[in-house]
Design an enzyme around this catalytic site. Structure first.
Site, PDB file in Angstrom:
ATOM      1  N   LEU A  48       4.625  26.465   2.023  1.00  0.00           N
ATOM      2  CA  LEU A  48       4.914  26.066   0.671  1.00  0.00           C
ATOM      3  C   LEU A  48       5.180  26.174   0.083  1.00  0.00           C
ATOM      4  CD1 LEU A  48       4.403  23.278  -0.466  1.00  0.00           C
ATOM      5  CD2 LEU A  48       1.798  23.466  -0.505  1.00  0.00           C
ATOM      6  N   TYR A  49       4.602  27.583  -0.393  1.00  0.00           N
ATOM      7  CA  TYR A  49       4.983  28.709  -1.143  1.00  0.00           C
ATOM      8  C   TYR A  49       7.175  28.890  -1.454  1.00  0.00           C
ATOM      9  CZ  TYR A  49       5.316  32.832  -3.808  1.00  0.00           C
ATOM     10  OH  TYR A  49       6.123  33.920  -4.901  1.00  0.00           O
ATOM     11  N   VAL A  50       7.005  29.032  -0.354  1.00  0.00           N
ATOM     12  CA  VAL A  50       9.088  29.975  -0.148  1.00  0.00           C
ATOM     13  C   VAL A  50       9.357  28.425  -0.450  1.00  0.00           C
ATOM     14  CG1 VAL A  50      10.716  30.428   1.120  1.00  0.00           C
ATOM     15  CG2 VAL A  50       8.063  31.878   1.222  1.00  0.00           C
TER      16      VAL A  50
END
Ligand SMILES: NC(=O)c1ccc[n+]([C@@H]2O[C@H](COP(=O)([O-])OP(=O)(O)OC[C@H]3O[C@@H](n4cnc5c(N)ncnc54)[C@H](OP(=O)(O)O)[C@@H]3O)[C@@H](O)[C@H]2O)c1
Length: 251
Positions: free
Chosen positions: A156-158
């Site tokens: 999600l973050y990347v």
């Protein structure tokens, strides 16, 4: 240090109340820029950064805004213009990062990551270029080495940062004719307020991260500020659309 590299420049750093953003703000001010220190919740942290800058002879103001909200970003730029004038250095640093396996993420986490890490920088870039009297300018988008190392449990973050990487290159192509440069700075895993409060620092995962960094240590917030000063300055006048790993070789 060149204390005049950015004189007459007005810099906005999002998420500058702590961590990497706070160091970027103090380095930009030390190089002569007037700095808007944006924060979302940590007013005391932002005030500390402004105080440190003032004590060193610089100019700064703390302004609260959630970068994921267009009304607040508009108000942020309005305050910046009233206080110092036209913003011509924009550092999109504010971000959140939560990790977990596929299957664990919620709608709310998705929206928060997309709003903060991707839509926020889009909103600030749109506000920056909408300033009618804007001349040459520099945008530095803080990404992560994770968009090339692609570690498990960080989808999600990347992915939100990878979307920003793509938008950065496209923005560089669109805005080049206006003399607006847009670059990505990709840090390695670093020892910051964020990675400490998440429990990452001190965990076995931190040791695993160091093992992937050729220069053999975690990054620290002061590893990045001087590079941002360089990218914002005329010394980098021929650099746009670049993706610069500032990561001890992690990539
Ligand atoms: N640390 C690492 O290992 C690492 C590695 C690669 C890339 N990066 C990138 O480097 C940047 C800084 O990371 P960091 O570790 O220094 O972060 P941090 O210590 O967690 O600080 C995050 C900052 O972002 C602000 N922020 C969060 N959501 C916001 C929002 N919606 N609107 C405005 N501000 C918001 C926070 O403000 P308040 O505290 O005031 O709410 C705080 O000032 C991020 O872009 C991160 O993705 C970090």
């Amino acid at each position: 240090m060149n204390t005049t590299a950015l004189s007459n420049r007005i810099a906005l750093v999002t998420g500058a109340s702590k961590g990497i953003g706070a160091h970027i703000a103090t380095e930009l001010a030390a190089a002569g820029a007037a700095v808007i220190v944006n924060y979302r919740t940590d007013e005391a942290g932002a005030d500390r950064v402004v105080k440190e800058i003032a004590e060193n002879g610089g100019r700064a103001v703390a302004v609260r805004a959630d970068v994921g909200r267009s009304d607040e970003v508009k108000a942020l730029f309005a305050t910046a213009r009233e206080t110092f004038g036209t913003v011509d250095v924009l550092v999109n640093n504010a971000a959140i990062s939560e990790f977990g396996p596929l299957g664990s993420y919620t709608d709310e986490q998705y929206r928060r990551h997309a709003d903060t890490n991707f839509w926020g920088p889009m909103l600030t870039m749109q506000e920056l270029i909408g300033q009618t009297d804007l001349g040459p300018a520099s945008i530095i988008n803080i990404s992560t080495a994770g968009t090339t190392t692609l570690p498990p449990y960080a989808s999600l973050y990347v992915a939100t940062k990878a979307a920003l990487d793509a938008a950065t290159v496209i923005a560089a192509r669109e805005l080049g004719p206006r003399g607006i440069r847009v670059n990505t700075l990709a840090p390695s895993v670093s020892d910051t307020d964020g990675t400490r409060s998440s429990g990452f620092i001190g965990s076995p995962l931190a040791d695993q991260a160091v093992a992937q960094i050729p220069l053999g240590r975690l990054g620290t917030p002061d590893d990045y500020g001087q590079v941002v000063v360089f990218l914002a300055s005329d010394a980098a006048r021929w650099i746009t659309g670049a993706h610069l790993h500032v990561s001890g070789g992690q990539r």
